[in-house]
Design an enzyme around this catalytic site. Sequence first.
Site, mmCIF file in Angstrom:
data_model
loop_
_atom_site.group_PDB
_atom_site.id
_atom_site.type_symbol
_atom_site.label_atom_id
_atom_site.label_comp_id
_atom_site.label_asym_id
_atom_site.label_seq_id
_atom_site.Cartn_x
_atom_site.Cartn_y
_atom_site.Cartn_z
ATOM 1 N N GLY A 85 -33.071 22.934 8.545
ATOM 2 C CA GLY A 85 -34.417 23.001 9.075
ATOM 3 C C GLY A 85 -35.141 21.683 8.935
ATOM 4 O O GLY A 85 -34.754 20.813 8.155
ATOM 5 N N LYS A 142 -19.196 19.256 4.239
ATOM 6 C CA LYS A 142 -20.050 19.112 3.060
ATOM 7 C C LYS A 142 -19.234 19.169 1.776
ATOM 8 O O LYS A 142 -19.501 18.431 0.818
ATOM 9 C CB LYS A 142 -21.115 20.200 3.078
ATOM 10 C CG LYS A 142 -22.054 20.098 4.275
ATOM 11 C CD LYS A 142 -22.916 21.340 4.429
ATOM 12 C CE LYS A 142 -23.768 21.287 5.678
ATOM 13 N NZ LYS A 142 -24.525 22.541 5.919
ATOM 14 N N GLY A 148 -32.264 31.403 16.453
ATOM 15 C CA GLY A 148 -32.125 29.965 16.292
ATOM 16 C C GLY A 148 -31.387 29.541 15.045
ATOM 17 O O GLY A 148 -31.329 28.350 14.725
ATOM 18 N N THR A 183 -34.806 17.980 15.658
ATOM 19 C CA THR A 183 -35.505 18.723 14.609
ATOM 20 C C THR A 183 -35.702 17.882 13.358
ATOM 21 O O THR A 183 -36.811 17.804 12.798
ATOM 22 C CB THR A 183 -34.719 19.993 14.255
ATOM 23 O OG1 THR A 183 -34.620 20.812 15.424
ATOM 24 C CG2 THR A 183 -35.408 20.773 13.154
ATOM 25 N N VAL A 184 -34.633 17.220 12.905
ATOM 26 C CA VAL A 184 -34.715 16.464 11.649
ATOM 27 C C VAL A 184 -35.503 15.174 11.818
ATOM 28 O O VAL A 184 -36.388 14.853 11.019
ATOM 29 C CB VAL A 184 -33.307 16.175 11.099
ATOM 30 C CG1 VAL A 184 -33.397 15.314 9.844
ATOM 31 C CG2 VAL A 184 -32.574 17.475 10.808
ATOM 32 N N GLY A 185 -35.192 14.419 12.878
ATOM 33 C CA GLY A 185 -35.890 13.151 13.086
ATOM 34 C C GLY A 185 -37.392 13.330 13.217
ATOM 35 O O GLY A 185 -38.178 12.604 12.587
ATOM 36 N N ALA A 186 -37.807 14.300 14.029
ATOM 37 C CA ALA A 186 -39.235 14.579 14.170
ATOM 38 C C ALA A 186 -39.816 15.077 12.850
ATOM 39 O O ALA A 186 -40.969 14.768 12.509
ATOM 40 C CB ALA A 186 -39.459 15.610 15.278
#
EC number: 1.1.1.3
Length: 428
Positions: free
Chosen positions: A304, A207, A189, A14-17
Amino acid sequence: MTRPLAVAVAGLGTVGAGVLGLLRQNAEIVAARAGRRIAVTAVSSRDRTRDRGISLDGLRWYDDPVALANDPAVDVIVETIGGSEGPARALIGAALAAGKPVVTANKALLAIHGAELAELAAKSAVPLAFEAAVAGGIPAIKAIREGLAGNRITRVTGILNGTCNYILTQMRERGREFAEALSEAQKLGYAEADPTFDVDGIDAAHKLAILAALAFGRPVDFDAVHVEGIRAVSALDIKLAEELGYRIKLLGIASCSEAGVETRVHPCMVPVSHPVATVDGVFNAVVAEGDHVGRVVLVGRGAGAGPTASAVVSDLVDIARGRHTPVWGAESFSALPSVGMERHSGAYYLRLMVVDRPGVIADVTGALRDGGISLESMIQRGRAPGEAVPVVLTTHESREAAMREALARIAALDAVLEPPALIRIENP
């Protein structure tokens, strides 16, 4: 013309794309802000056949992500593989050793191995950037490390996990129990099939460990974080909290005093007037308190493709501009010790299910009295002689160790039918 900054992306989930998509969609505005074009030229992922909704034509592909570190045509490595060990750790270590800047969204890796990686980055004199590791699209890292650099920060409070915040919001708004709200979050999701890292507080703790290191200028110390999740929070607790003027949130709290640094993640009752009380759904919030700036509140989407990619690209723009800040925001670390949870002091909410019979409340309050714990209020509605009834108590400020001892005594009473529910009250 300045040569484009050549970027390699490891991990095309999700993040890389999302990073590839943002850099292509906003190429002109990114180039204007970076002073040069930023282009992805190489990638690595386990599955070459998966449709990611974005063209990978013309990109060099490596099956082994570590090989990206040795590609002479790559200027910067972006790591979005995830995980505290394995390929992500090997790639970042190899890239830094090779003198290549690294941008990562990997909070687990930084929380556990951050000190080691920072030392390697300093030795090679290259950036290790991680804006995307905390609170997604919220610029929390830059705000604390750079924007508040002139302040002595005393406290950082955050809603750091959108999954938990969504579940707690659904429980409050729709009266759902935890299991039902979790199931819906998984269908939408917002939660993984195995939600352990989220609902047990581990993700938020990763975090918080990072934020505490930045805020207080000390080595990152995940093992010092006290961690509790939200599995034990009931719809009844949430309803009672509303009646008392509070909302229940899973918070990460890092505070600094003369005694040292306290870091904890657990469900909290926060006054409805507090800025985080109205942050609902999948949104995150980070509240920093500095001696000169006062309270700074940042709210936004914490996960996201878009928000996280936004944070990754902000780091790439810094690297393209030649802006280089020490990993933890300081050239040397303070020697402040960690303060264990047993030394925490605060107010508490306590819910009991007891048999309605004479003397029960006296036994409960006697256990609290013997521990030096002062009651602020008590709620017991209705009578049901011989049957189970809920009793809710709130306390004035008390020591955690004393509360734990009193709780053990209360749980051992034969009239107490189930383990007591305890939620800490935060009145900042």
